[in-house]
Design an enzyme around this catalytic site. Structure first.
Site, mmCIF file in Angstrom:
data_model
loop_
_atom_site.group_PDB
_atom_site.id
_atom_site.type_symbol
_atom_site.label_atom_id
_atom_site.label_comp_id
_atom_site.label_asym_id
_atom_site.label_seq_id
_atom_site.Cartn_x
_atom_site.Cartn_y
_atom_site.Cartn_z
ATOM 1 N N ASN A 107 1.016 -1.224 0.087
ATOM 2 C CA ASN A 107 0.099 0.004 0.017
ATOM 3 C C ASN A 107 0.848 1.209 0.050
ATOM 4 O OD1 ASN A 107 0.841 -0.332 2.836
ATOM 5 N ND2 ASN A 107 -1.263 -1.543 2.974
ATOM 6 N N THR A 113 2.057 -8.553 -1.362
ATOM 7 C CA THR A 113 2.386 -8.162 0.277
ATOM 8 C C THR A 113 1.842 -9.430 0.786
ATOM 9 O OG1 THR A 113 1.975 -7.284 2.234
ATOM 10 C CG2 THR A 113 0.424 -6.778 0.485
ATOM 11 N N ASP A 149 0.970 -9.676 3.671
ATOM 12 C CA ASP A 149 -0.096 -9.047 4.852
ATOM 13 C C ASP A 149 -1.302 -8.859 4.161
ATOM 14 O OD1 ASP A 149 1.983 -8.234 6.981
ATOM 15 O OD2 ASP A 149 2.524 -6.425 5.920
ATOM 16 N N GLY A 162 1.999 -9.419 11.086
ATOM 17 C CA GLY A 162 0.956 -8.663 10.947
ATOM 18 C C GLY A 162 0.634 -7.485 11.972
ATOM 19 N N ARG A 163 1.528 -6.488 11.395
ATOM 20 C CA ARG A 163 1.489 -5.329 12.228
ATOM 21 C C ARG A 163 0.315 -4.739 12.517
ATOM 22 N NH1 ARG A 163 5.559 -1.278 12.933
ATOM 23 N NH2 ARG A 163 7.002 -2.699 11.864
ATOM 24 N N LEU A 202 10.998 -16.890 7.692
ATOM 25 C CA LEU A 202 10.450 -18.135 7.075
ATOM 26 C C LEU A 202 8.959 -18.137 6.504
ATOM 27 C CD1 LEU A 202 11.618 -20.277 9.717
ATOM 28 C CD2 LEU A 202 12.837 -19.486 7.806
ATOM 29 N N GLN A 203 8.172 -17.288 6.754
ATOM 30 C CA GLN A 203 6.689 -17.487 6.467
ATOM 31 C C GLN A 203 6.665 -16.905 5.216
ATOM 32 O OE1 GLN A 203 4.106 -14.828 9.335
ATOM 33 N NE2 GLN A 203 6.487 -14.804 10.078
#
Length: 418
Positions: A113, A141, A143, A190-191, A297-298
């Site tokens: 974004n 992203t 996210d 996940g901010r 890793l994710q």
């Protein structure tokens, strides 16, 4: 001057499929030899443009592009860089000097974004200057929080990795249940949004007795007492409890559960929420506990790609080239969901200016009424995005991620001193 060079750049955190987008961009651009002369890539994103560190993708033959499309990480490098808010200015002047020096008529900026804000502003600056540049946003992203698109390339593969991790860790902890009770906590990225945390709920398959038993997301305030009561109830019933924690969970007053560091500009690096929650469980309930942070890793798990995610990553790359050639500067190809089962989707262009810097949170209907888990609707949304397995070629038992020959083009400007 003939502005027939197409320049591609990564921005922000990379994904397991961002190179698939890059390969698709290069292949699509090569399909238009009458209009596109050279295809360059910036070394380390917009910072590479400022340094005039540009890579000639002509060195990548068809076999190399095939290999690039299945390699995780960002082969051309990426960076986090916020354009100054001033109109024109030193940074903008330098960027357009580089565009002119290398006859860049199209810039494809692959990011989230914040990157869509850069796309909108670069396009506005080009129009203000009367410059032919067409700047196109290419979404990505893990996210999954870009507004205006149903999902974001990179998310599906990260979701698949995390759901698998929770599934396998759950089998491990269930096999080692003892009299004392055991708790496993996994902290995921996940901010401000809980899309990745929600994805781990797929591991349970709708069974409340299967991990994860609790999913904590940033969209709702963390209620310590309610949380600990649920941990106790699950552990007393099953002998263990598995928990997913988004790194950005906050208390009712808005304060973060944990932050790792804060730089002079005020940017907060998150990390440690899982540890804080595990420590809370030990101190308040006394259960044996383990916690893990998949961290890079994710988003780097190229051995376990979602085929749907990879297909969408390549599709937005191809579509971005077509938008560029059509003169649709300031737009982004967005993914539209047409049908859930069987899953069907297509692409449509949207303007980047209205969505710049916005974040798409989990809908209220995706969060359970007790605010300690996600709903079946969340799982129904995510499930199609992790579908399909891409089998990686291996060498000596490991995925074959060989390096690439990426020569930089000759610089034509003085060294950047910014």
């Amino acid at each position: 001057m003939s502005f027939d060079t197409l320049l591609y750049a990564h921005s922000g955190g990379v994904t397991a499929v961002i190179n698939a987008t890059a390969a698709a961009v290069i292949e699509a651009a090569r399909a238009h030899p009458g209009r596109i002369g050279r295809v360059l890539a910036a070394h380390r994103g917009i910072g590479g443009i400022l340094r005039e560190a540009l890579i000639d993708t002509g060195a990548l033959d068809a076999a190399a592009l095939t290999r690039l499309a299945r390699t995780p990480g960002g082969a051309f490098g990426s960076c986090r860089f916020d354009l100054p808010r001033e109109e024109g200015g030193t940074v903008m002047n330098r960027l357009f000097d580089v565009f002119d020096a290398h006859q860049v008529g199209w810039l494809l900026y692959n990011g989230g974004n914040g990157s869509m804000d850069a796309v909108a502003r670069l396009q506005a600056e080009a129009r203000r200057r009367g410059h032919p540049l067409q700047c196109i946003g290419v979404p990505k992203t893990v996210d999954n929080d870009i507004v205006g698109t149903d999902c974001c390339p990179g998310f599906g593969s990260a979701a698949k990795y995390l759901a698998t991790s929770m599934l396998e860790a759950g089998l491990d902890i269930a096999s080692m249940v003892g009299a004392r009770g055991s708790v496993f906590v996994m902290e995921v990225m996940g901010r401000n949004t809980g899309w990745l945390a929600a994805a781990t709920a797929l591991a349970a398959g709708g069974d409340p007795d299967r991990p994860p038993h609790i999913v904590l997301v940033p969209e709702v305030a963390f209620d310590e007492d309610a949380f600990l009561a649920r941990v106790r109830a699950v552990t007393e019933r099953l002998g263990y409890c598995a928990i997913t924690v988004s790194e950005g969970i906050r208390r009712a007053d808005g304060g973060l559960i944990m932050e790792k560091s804060r730089d002079p500009r005020g940017y907060v690096q998150l990390g440690g929420a899982g540890s804080a929650v595990a420590r809370m469980i030990l101190e308040r309930l006394g259960y044996k506990h383990h916690w893990a942070i998949p961290d890079y890793l994710q988003r780097a798990g190229g051995h376990w790609l979602s085929v749907v995610d990879r297909e969408q990553a390549m599709a937005v790359g191809r579509a971005a080239v077509e938008l560029a050639l059509a003169g649709r500067g300031g737009t982004m190809p967005a993914i539209r969901r047409l049908q859930d089962a069987p899953y069907r989707w297509d692409l449509a262009p949207i303007e980047t200016a209205p969505i710049a810097n916005l974040e798409r949170a989990l809908p209220a209907g995706f969060v359970a009424a007790d605010r300690l888990h996600v709903t079946a609707a969340a799982c129904d949304y995510i499930r199609p995005l992790i579908a399909g397995e891409f089998v990686q070629p291996t060498r000596d038992g490991l995925p074959d991620y060989s390096p690439f020959d990426l020569p930089q083009v000759e610089r034509r400007l003085p060294e950047w001193e910014g």
